[in-house]
Motif scaffolding. Structure first.
Motif, short mmCIF file in Angstrom:
data_model
loop_
_atom_site.label_atom_id
_atom_site.label_comp_id
_atom_site.label_asym_id
_atom_site.label_seq_id
_atom_site.Cartn_x
_atom_site.Cartn_y
_atom_site.Cartn_z
N PHE A 1 0.84 -1.20 0.00
CA PHE A 1 0.00 0.00 0.00
C PHE A 1 0.88 1.25 0.00
O PHE A 1 0.67 2.19 -0.75
CB PHE A 1 -0.90 -0.01 1.25
CG PHE A 1 -1.78 1.20 1.40
CD1 PHE A 1 -3.07 1.19 0.88
CD2 PHE A 1 -1.33 2.36 2.04
CE1 PHE A 1 -3.89 2.30 1.01
CE2 PHE A 1 -2.14 3.47 2.16
CZ PHE A 1 -3.43 3.44 1.64
N ARG A 2 1.87 1.22 0.86
CA ARG A 2 2.68 2.42 1.05
C ARG A 2 3.43 2.81 -0.21
O ARG A 2 3.59 3.99 -0.52
CB ARG A 2 3.66 2.16 2.19
CG ARG A 2 4.39 3.39 2.60
CD ARG A 2 5.24 3.12 3.79
NE ARG A 2 5.80 4.36 4.28
CZ ARG A 2 6.76 4.42 5.17
NH1 ARG A 2 7.25 3.32 5.68
NH2 ARG A 2 7.23 5.58 5.56
N TYR A 3 3.91 1.79 -0.93
CA TYR A 3 4.78 2.12 -2.06
C TYR A 3 4.10 2.01 -3.42
O TYR A 3 4.71 2.30 -4.44
CB TYR A 3 6.03 1.24 -2.01
CG TYR A 3 6.83 1.51 -0.74
CD1 TYR A 3 7.47 2.74 -0.55
CD2 TYR A 3 6.89 0.58 0.28
CE1 TYR A 3 8.16 3.02 0.61
CE2 TYR A 3 7.59 0.86 1.46
CZ TYR A 3 8.22 2.07 1.61
OH TYR A 3 8.89 2.36 2.77
N ALA A 4 2.82 1.58 -3.45
CA ALA A 4 2.18 1.34 -4.75
C ALA A 4 1.36 2.53 -5.23
O ALA A 4 0.65 2.42 -6.22
CB ALA A 4 1.29 0.10 -4.66
N GLN A 5 1.45 3.65 -4.56
CA GLN A 5 0.68 4.84 -4.92
C GLN A 5 -0.81 4.53 -5.07
O GLN A 5 -1.39 4.71 -6.14
CB GLN A 5 1.21 5.46 -6.20
CG GLN A 5 2.66 5.89 -6.07
CD GLN A 5 3.21 6.44 -7.35
OE1 GLN A 5 3.04 5.88 -8.42
NE2 GLN A 5 3.87 7.57 -7.24
N PRO A 6 -1.43 4.02 -4.01
CA PRO A 6 -2.85 3.63 -4.11
C PRO A 6 -3.74 4.86 -4.26
O PRO A 6 -3.38 5.95 -3.84
CB PRO A 6 -3.11 2.96 -2.76
CG PRO A 6 -2.11 3.60 -1.84
CD PRO A 6 -0.90 3.90 -2.66
N VAL A 7 -4.89 4.65 -4.87
CA VAL A 7 -5.86 5.74 -4.99
C VAL A 7 -6.65 5.79 -3.68
O VAL A 7 -7.39 4.87 -3.35
CB VAL A 7 -6.82 5.50 -6.17
CG1 VAL A 7 -7.84 6.64 -6.27
CG2 VAL A 7 -6.04 5.33 -7.45
N LEU B 1 1.88 0.23 9.89
CA LEU B 1 1.98 1.60 10.39
C LEU B 1 2.33 2.57 9.26
O LEU B 1 1.76 3.67 9.14
CB LEU B 1 3.04 1.66 11.50
CG LEU B 1 3.30 3.00 12.16
CD1 LEU B 1 2.03 3.54 12.81
CD2 LEU B 1 4.40 2.87 13.22
N GLY B 2 3.25 2.14 8.41
CA GLY B 2 3.63 2.97 7.26
C GLY B 2 2.42 3.24 6.36
O GLY B 2 2.23 4.36 5.86
N ALA B 3 1.58 2.23 6.20
CA ALA B 3 0.38 2.39 5.36
C ALA B 3 -0.59 3.38 6.00
O ALA B 3 -1.19 4.22 5.31
CB ALA B 3 -0.30 1.03 5.16
N VAL B 4 -0.73 3.30 7.31
CA VAL B 4 -1.63 4.24 8.01
C VAL B 4 -1.15 5.67 7.79
O VAL B 4 -1.93 6.58 7.48
CB VAL B 4 -1.68 3.90 9.53
CG1 VAL B 4 -2.35 5.01 10.32
CG2 VAL B 4 -2.42 2.57 9.75
N ARG B 5 0.15 5.86 7.94
CA ARG B 5 0.70 7.22 7.78
C ARG B 5 0.49 7.72 6.36
O ARG B 5 0.13 8.87 6.14
CB ARG B 5 2.17 7.23 8.16
CG ARG B 5 2.34 7.06 9.66
CD ARG B 5 3.78 7.05 10.09
NE ARG B 5 3.84 6.98 11.55
CZ ARG B 5 4.88 6.51 12.23
NH1 ARG B 5 5.96 6.10 11.59
NH2 ARG B 5 4.86 6.48 13.54
N GLU B 6 0.71 6.83 5.39
CA GLU B 6 0.54 7.20 3.99
C GLU B 6 -0.93 7.58 3.73
O GLU B 6 -1.22 8.60 3.08
CB GLU B 6 0.96 6.02 3.11
CG GLU B 6 0.80 6.22 1.61
CD GLU B 6 1.71 7.31 1.06
OE1 GLU B 6 2.78 7.55 1.65
OE2 GLU B 6 1.33 7.93 0.04
#
Ligand code: F6R
Length: 607
Positions: free
Chosen positions: A330-336, A356-361
């Motif tokens: 999620f964090r690195y795939a530039q999700p919409v 946690l990284g995904a939440v922040r992103e």
């Protein structure tokens, strides 16, 4: 992932520190070590392997006022005595333990070596004591030197430090790796999580990212990395000592499997609103749930499997389009992610770095995040700011069991709640709530039949490869069954969609490769039974999970285990239990160290 324990107070001994890290061993167990700050220098002990060898007593008789200990899950450098923590500076008077990764360690090491520092390990951690030593040359106050050193670190860290010139105190810092302070009588403690603190105190303070602390027997002071002062609220640990002990079971994993009737009840206790056919989820803002147009679940490992089931629940009950991503992807795939996307972060520990990284992103992109966590006060729970605790109680076994089934119950409650806001009928809502309330007793009935599963596990223990398959809700349940088996028995296991079998994986089917088929779902029963026929026709051996009373399915499989009848979307809660027991007994039959599977650790705080 790495456990830290520290103690400031009279009478700190190696035995006290060893007892502390023993309670954190599930965070890493390839090597361990401790340092006692004595008036004449640092007394150091480092060992490879599990905590508890006879050598633990090497520092007996040495009693001090401050000490730190560490149990390691290797990131930089193999598990050797040299790479075990604590690490020291050139003078040997500063000792540091660290959890996390120092990303700029190579540049710092080169700079420090250029200044004449000599390194003794391959770790990223070792730059920290040398950096503090370097800063201390120009900054007379050790606390200021520590702060200056920490400011130069890039990456994630929970750090604890002792030094021989102030042998009555500890210094700590946190950025991305958890750190909890315990406030006892005549002693102040620190740890990576509350487990080792309960033996000393129930009063705790959670350090936040970017905070440092100095601890003495009388208390502690906290500051931010920028130098500002912070006042921290004192919180109370909700569990007691028996909750983190094995209580007569041979392994934590087995204890936790058997706790499921209780942990399932705790997941829905006080949350069912019968009159309205819905669930009460006090920790989430109602307007957020009402305005959500889609969901994106982020999680890892077992929690990711729970998320895949959550997707089906949210789409089926609440008609909310839902995507599921591994946190790192999620964090690195530039999700919409739109402002009306509800991001749901599922994490037992609440500390998983990728989640946690995904939440922040997600938050950076303007979405709201809701946490489904077990550990109260954990980083993900706090950073989401809102969410639902699963209340499964401490999970110590490295393989997640009771947390998974409790995550599923909370996801079902969330789906009912969101569904009732979007047209799910009162009658349907009540049906789900009734079925949820039956789960604890149904789980208890499954557990009474453990011996059947122990016997069936023999078939898996003799195999080198095992396939697990199922459709719809039973597909992520199959993934979870395969994950359990591979992580604790080291038997190669794959979970596949039963419908996908014929598109490739069926090529693996042969008599030596047992196939565990999850075949209890009413909606796709005929199709799944068709898959069993296809496997049998190719000489495959099938262990099937079937619905109670399904004689036809039982007759088709070589071995079968019947689970009590429930609504299809809730089946994975019940099916998880026999799958956990199959994996557990296969691993025990193979003599595996079930609570400490190789290469793994609980609470994965590195990316
Ligand atoms: C498997 C297992 C791991 C965790 C994963 C995420 O048994 O325990 O796959 O599920 O590391 O951990 P949490 O849920 O703490 O984010």
């Amino acid at each position: 992932m790495c456990g830290i324990f520290g103690y400031a107070g009279e009478g700190v001994t190696s035995a006290v520190l060893v007892e502390g890290i023993r309670r954190l061993e599930y965070r890493g167990y390839d090597s361990w070590g401790l340092a006692l700050a004595c008036d004449d220098g640092i007394a150091l002990l480092r060992r490879v392997g599990r905590i508890g060898s006879a050598e633990d007593t090497a520092l007996d008789g040495c009693s001090c006022r401050a000490g730190v200990a560490h149990t390691r899950w290797a990131t930089h450098g193999a598990p050797t005595e040299e790479n075990a923590h604590p690490h020291r500076d050139c003078t040997g008077r500063i000792a540091v333990v660290h959890n996390g990764i120092i990303e700029n360690h190579a540049a710092l090491r080169a700079r420090l070596q250029g200044l004449g520092h000599v390194f003794a390990s391959e770790t990223d951690t070792e730059v920290i004591p040398h950096l503090i030593e370097e800063m201390w040359k120009t900054e007379p106050d050790f606390g200021e030197a520590f702060l200056a050193a920490v400011r130069l670190l890039v990456g994630t860290f929970g750090i604890a430090v002792v030094q021989a010139d102030a042998p009555d105190r500890l210094w700590a810092a946190r950025l991305g790796s958890p750190m909890v302070l315990g406030l006892g009588k005549g002693r102040t403690l620190l740890a990576s999580d509350p487990a080792p603190l309960v033996a000393h105190t129930r009063e705790v303070i959670y350090l936040d990212d970017g905070e440092i602390a100095v601890l003495t027997s009388d208390g502690f002071e906290t500051r931010t990395l920028e130098g500002g002062t912070v006042t921290k609220p004192v919180q109370r640990i909700a569990f007691d000592l028996p909750a983190i002990e094995r209580g007569g079971f041979p392994h934590f994993m087995l204890k936790e499997i058997h706790e499921q009737p209780e942990s399932l009840r705790n997941a829905f206790r006080g949350r069912i609103v019968r009159a309205e056919g819905t669930a009460k989820l006090g920790g989430v803002e109602p307007h957020l749930l009402r305005s959500a147009k889609r969901c994106h679940i982020v999680s890892c490992g077992t929690s990711l499997n729970a998320g895949l089931i959550g997707k089906y629940l949210l789409e089926q009950l609440a008609r909310l389009p839902t995507q599921v991503s591994n946190g790192a992807e999620f964090r690195y795939a530039q999700p919409v992610v739109e402002p009306d996307t509800l991001v749901i972060a599922i994490s037992q520990s609440g500390e998983t770095a990728d989640t946690l990284g995904a939440v922040r992103e997600a938050k950076m992109q303007g979405a709201s995040a809701v946490g489904i966590c077990n550990v109260v006060g954990s980083t993900i729970a706090r950073e989401c700011g809102q969410g639902v605790y699963i209340h499964a109680g401490p999970e110590i076994g490295v393989a997640s069991t009771k947390a998974f089934t409790s995550q599923l119950v909370v996801l079902a409650l969330l789906a009912v709640h969101l569904g009732r806001m979007r047209g799910l009928s009162l009658r349907a809502g009540l049906q789900y709530l009734d079925a949820i309330e039956c789960l604890p007793a149904q789980a208890a009935r499954i557990l009474e039949r453990e011996s059947e599963l122990a016997e069936m596990a023999g078939l898996l223990a003799r195999a080198s490869h095992v396939l697990y398959c199922g459709r719809l809700y039973e597909w992520p349940a199959a993934l979870e069954g395969a994950l359990k088996l591979k992580e604790i028995s080291y038997i190669h296991a794959e979970g596949v969609q039963a419908a996908e079998l014929k598109h490739g994986p069926i090529a693996l089917v042969e008599p030596d490769v047992p196939v565990v088929v999850l075949a209890a779902q009413a909606a796709v029963r005929a199709k799944t039974l068709g898959n069993i026929h296809e496997i049998r026709a190719r000489g495959g051996r099938v262990i099937a999970l079937i619905r109670e009373g399904d004689g036809e399915a039982a007759a088709l499989a070589e071995r079968s285990f019947a689970v009590p009848s429930t609504l299809d979307p809730l089946l994975p809660v019940l099916e998880a239990i026999p799958l956990q027991l199959l994996a557990y007994h296969a691993a025990v039959a193979l003599g595996r160290d079930v609570d400490h599977p190789r290469n793994l650790a609980k609470s994965v705080t590195v990316e």
